[in-house]
Write a protein that holds these residues in place. Structure first.
Motif, PDB file in Angstrom:
ATOM      1  N   LYS A  58       0.920  -1.301   0.049  1.00 49.82           N
ATOM      2  CA  LYS A  58      -0.143   0.043   0.184  1.00 49.82           C
ATOM      3  C   LYS A  58       1.011   1.431  -0.043  1.00 49.82           C
ATOM      4  N   PRO A  59       0.430   2.231  -0.796  1.00 51.40           N
ATOM      5  CA  PRO A  59       1.203   3.588  -0.755  1.00 51.40           C
ATOM      6  C   PRO A  59       1.326   4.061   0.458  1.00 51.40           C
ATOM      7  N   THR A  60       2.192   5.062   0.797  1.00 49.84           N
ATOM      8  CA  THR A  60       2.142   6.173   1.898  1.00 49.84           C
ATOM      9  C   THR A  60       2.070   7.504   1.120  1.00 49.84           C
ATOM     10  N   PHE A  61       1.867   8.624   2.046  1.00 45.35           N
ATOM     11  CA  PHE A  61       2.041  10.083   1.430  1.00 45.35           C
ATOM     12  C   PHE A  61       3.123  10.240   0.552  1.00 45.35           C
ATOM     13  N   ASN A  62       4.523   9.708   0.988  1.00 40.02           N
ATOM     14  CA  ASN A  62       5.857   9.957   0.676  1.00 40.02           C
ATOM     15  C   ASN A  62       5.590   9.267  -0.900  1.00 40.02           C
ATOM     16  N   ASP A  63       4.732   8.662  -1.304  1.00 40.41           N
ATOM     17  CA  ASP A  63       4.851   7.902  -2.602  1.00 40.41           C
ATOM     18  C   ASP A  63       4.023   8.846  -3.702  1.00 40.41           C
ATOM     19  N   VAL A  64       3.177   9.724  -3.259  1.00 39.83           N
ATOM     20  CA  VAL A  64       2.413  10.586  -4.001  1.00 39.83           C
ATOM     21  C   VAL A  64       2.968  11.202  -5.214  1.00 39.83           C
ATOM     22  N   GLU A  65       4.141  12.106  -4.976  1.00 41.92           N
ATOM     23  CA  GLU A  65       5.009  12.338  -5.987  1.00 41.92           C
ATOM     24  C   GLU A  65       5.301  11.352  -7.183  1.00 41.92           C
ATOM     25  N   SER A  66       5.886  10.489  -6.672  1.00 40.95           N
ATOM     26  CA  SER A  66       6.314   9.393  -7.619  1.00 40.95           C
ATOM     27  C   SER A  66       4.989   8.899  -8.478  1.00 40.95           C
ATOM     28  N   ILE A  67       3.985   8.475  -7.769  1.00 39.60           N
ATOM     29  CA  ILE A  67       2.832   8.091  -8.496  1.00 39.60           C
ATOM     30  C   ILE A  67       2.337   9.017  -9.443  1.00 39.60           C
ATOM     31  N   TYR A  68       2.352  10.382  -8.945  1.00 39.00           N
ATOM     32  CA  TYR A  68       2.221  11.411  -9.790  1.00 39.00           C
ATOM     33  C   TYR A  68       2.634  11.486 -11.174  1.00 39.00           C
ATOM     34  N   ASP A  69       3.989  11.307 -11.029  1.00 40.81           N
ATOM     35  CA  ASP A  69       4.967  11.452 -12.180  1.00 40.81           C
ATOM     36  C   ASP A  69       4.793  10.523 -13.073  1.00 40.81           C
ATOM     37  N   LEU A  70       4.708   9.147 -12.554  1.00 44.93           N
ATOM     38  CA  LEU A  70       4.497   8.024 -13.337  1.00 44.93           C
ATOM     39  C   LEU A  70       3.156   7.974 -14.083  1.00 44.93           C
ATOM     40  N   VAL A  71       2.109   8.223 -13.422  1.00 44.90           N
ATOM     41  CA  VAL A  71       0.621   8.244 -14.313  1.00 44.90           C
ATOM     42  C   VAL A  71       0.857   9.369 -15.090  1.00 44.90           C
ATOM     43  N   ASN A  72       1.283  10.681 -14.791  1.00 44.73           N
ATOM     44  CA  ASN A  72       0.973  11.580 -15.626  1.00 44.73           C
ATOM     45  C   ASN A  72       2.247  11.845 -16.762  1.00 44.73           C
ATOM     46  N   THR A  73       3.013  10.824 -16.785  1.00 47.50           N
ATOM     47  CA  THR A  73       4.229  10.463 -17.809  1.00 47.50           C
ATOM     48  C   THR A  73       3.365   9.961 -19.103  1.00 47.50           C
ATOM     49  N   TYR A  74       2.500   8.868 -18.685  1.00 50.36           N
ATOM     50  CA  TYR A  74       1.597   8.047 -19.551  1.00 50.36           C
ATOM     51  C   TYR A  74       0.675   9.007 -20.019  1.00 50.36           C
ATOM     52  N   ALA A  75       0.006   9.971 -19.082  1.00 49.99           N
ATOM     53  CA  ALA A  75      -1.196  10.820 -19.552  1.00 49.99           C
ATOM     54  C   ALA A  75      -0.620  11.957 -20.703  1.00 49.99           C
ATOM     55  N   ASN A  76       0.583  12.344 -20.315  1.00 56.36           N
ATOM     56  CA  ASN A  76       1.251  13.301 -21.195  1.00 56.36           C
ATOM     57  C   ASN A  76       1.407  12.725 -22.876  1.00 56.36           C
ATOM     58  N   ASP A  77       1.479  11.268 -22.825  1.00 50.50           N
ATOM     59  CA  ASP A  77       1.533  10.441 -24.069  1.00 50.50           C
ATOM     60  C   ASP A  77       0.162  10.215 -24.536  1.00 50.50           C
ATOM     61  N   GLY A  78      -0.884  10.523 -23.917  1.00 50.71           N
ATOM     62  CA  GLY A  78      -2.171  10.199 -24.384  1.00 50.71           C
ATOM     63  C   GLY A  78      -2.515   8.886 -24.197  1.00 50.71           C
ATOM     64  N   VAL A  79      -1.924   8.046 -23.410  1.00 52.82           N
ATOM     65  CA  VAL A  79      -2.313   6.656 -23.300  1.00 52.82           C
ATOM     66  C   VAL A  79      -2.991   6.282 -21.937  1.00 52.82           C
ATOM     67  N   MET A  80      -3.420   7.410 -21.359  1.00 52.53           N
ATOM     68  CA  MET A  80      -3.916   7.275 -19.818  1.00 52.53           C
ATOM     69  C   MET A  80      -4.420   8.907 -19.614  1.00 52.53           C
ATOM     70  N   LEU A  81      -5.476   8.517 -18.506  1.00 48.85           N
ATOM     71  CA  LEU A  81      -6.026   9.882 -18.282  1.00 48.85           C
ATOM     72  C   LEU A  81      -4.995  10.444 -16.976  1.00 48.85           C
ATOM     73  N   ALA A  82      -4.914  11.779 -17.192  1.00 54.93           N
ATOM     74  CA  ALA A  82      -4.030  12.424 -15.920  1.00 54.93           C
ATOM     75  C   ALA A  82      -4.887  12.265 -14.598  1.00 54.93           C
ATOM     76  N   ARG A  83      -4.246  12.491 -13.382  1.00 55.45           N
ATOM     77  CA  ARG A  83      -4.662  12.435 -12.225  1.00 55.45           C
ATOM     78  C   ARG A  83      -3.991  13.421 -11.529  1.00 55.45           C
TER      79      ARG A  83
END
Length: 150
Positions: free
Chosen positions: A5-30
Motif C-alpha cells: 500500500k502506498p504512503t503519502f511519501n509515494d504520491v509524487e512518484s505516483i503522480y510522475d508515473l501516471v502523468n508521464t503516460y497521460a502526457n503521451d495520451g495513453v492514460m487519463l491524468a490524475r
C-alpha cells in the motif's frame, strides 16, 4: 519486487508515473489531489526504493468496482508487474464482496490477458459516469470499457 500500500511519501512518484503516460495520451491524468484522496485504493510496486508500478481499486456501487490508475514504468514493462498488481486488487475486491470489476482503458490487450472482456460503455451502470464530468475528454470518452466477473 515489493508490492505494498502506498504512503503519502509515494504520491509524487505516483503522480510522475501516471502523468508521464497521460502526457503521451495513453492514460487519463490524475491530479495530486485525486491521488491523495484515493491513496487507500492503490497498490504500488517498488524496486530499489523506486515506485515502478501502481494500480487502484475504486468501489463504485454495490458489488461493483473499477480497476484504475494502472501504470508501470517503461523500464520494467512486460515483466508481470501490472498483472501482479491487478491480481492483488482482484483479491482485495473479492474480500470486500465485489462481484464485478470493470476498467476504462487505452490498453485493452493488457486487460484481455487477465480475462477482462470488452463491453460497450452502455452496459455499465450510470453510477460509473459520475466522475466523468471532471474529465477533459467529457463527453467524448475514447477509452475502451472492459469487464470481468469475479
Amino acid at each position: 519486487m515489493l508490492y505494498r500500500k502506498p504512503t503519502f511519501n509515494d504520491v509524487e512518484s505516483i503522480y510522475d508515473l501516471v502523468n508521464t503516460y497521460a502526457n503521451d495520451g495513453v492514460m487519463l491524468a490524475r491530479s495530486r489531489n485525486t491521488l491523495y484522496e484515493t491513496l487507500r485504493d492503490m497498490i504500488v510496486a517498488e524496486e530499489n526504493s523506486e515506485i515502478v508500478g501502481v494500480g487502484g481499486l475504486h468501489i463504485i456501487w454495490n458489488e461493483l468496482a473499477e480497476i484504475r490508475t494502472m501504470a508501470v514504468t517503461d523500464k520494467v514493462t512486460r515483466q508481470g508487474i501490472g498483472k501482479k498488481i491487478v491480481e492483488m486488487l482482484m483479491e482485495e475486491a473479492k474480500m470486500l464482496g465485489v462481484k464485478t470489476l470493470f476498467t476504462l482503458t487505452y490498453k485493452p490487450g493488457f486487460f484481455a490477458k487477465i480475462d477482462f472482456k470488452e463491453i460497450t460503455k452502455e452496459e455499465l451502470p450510470h453510477k460509473v459516469w459520475k466522475e466523468c464530468i471532471d474529465c477533459p475528454k467529457f463527453p467524448n470518452c475514447d477509452e475502451i470499457a472492459m469487464m470481468r466477473v469475479l
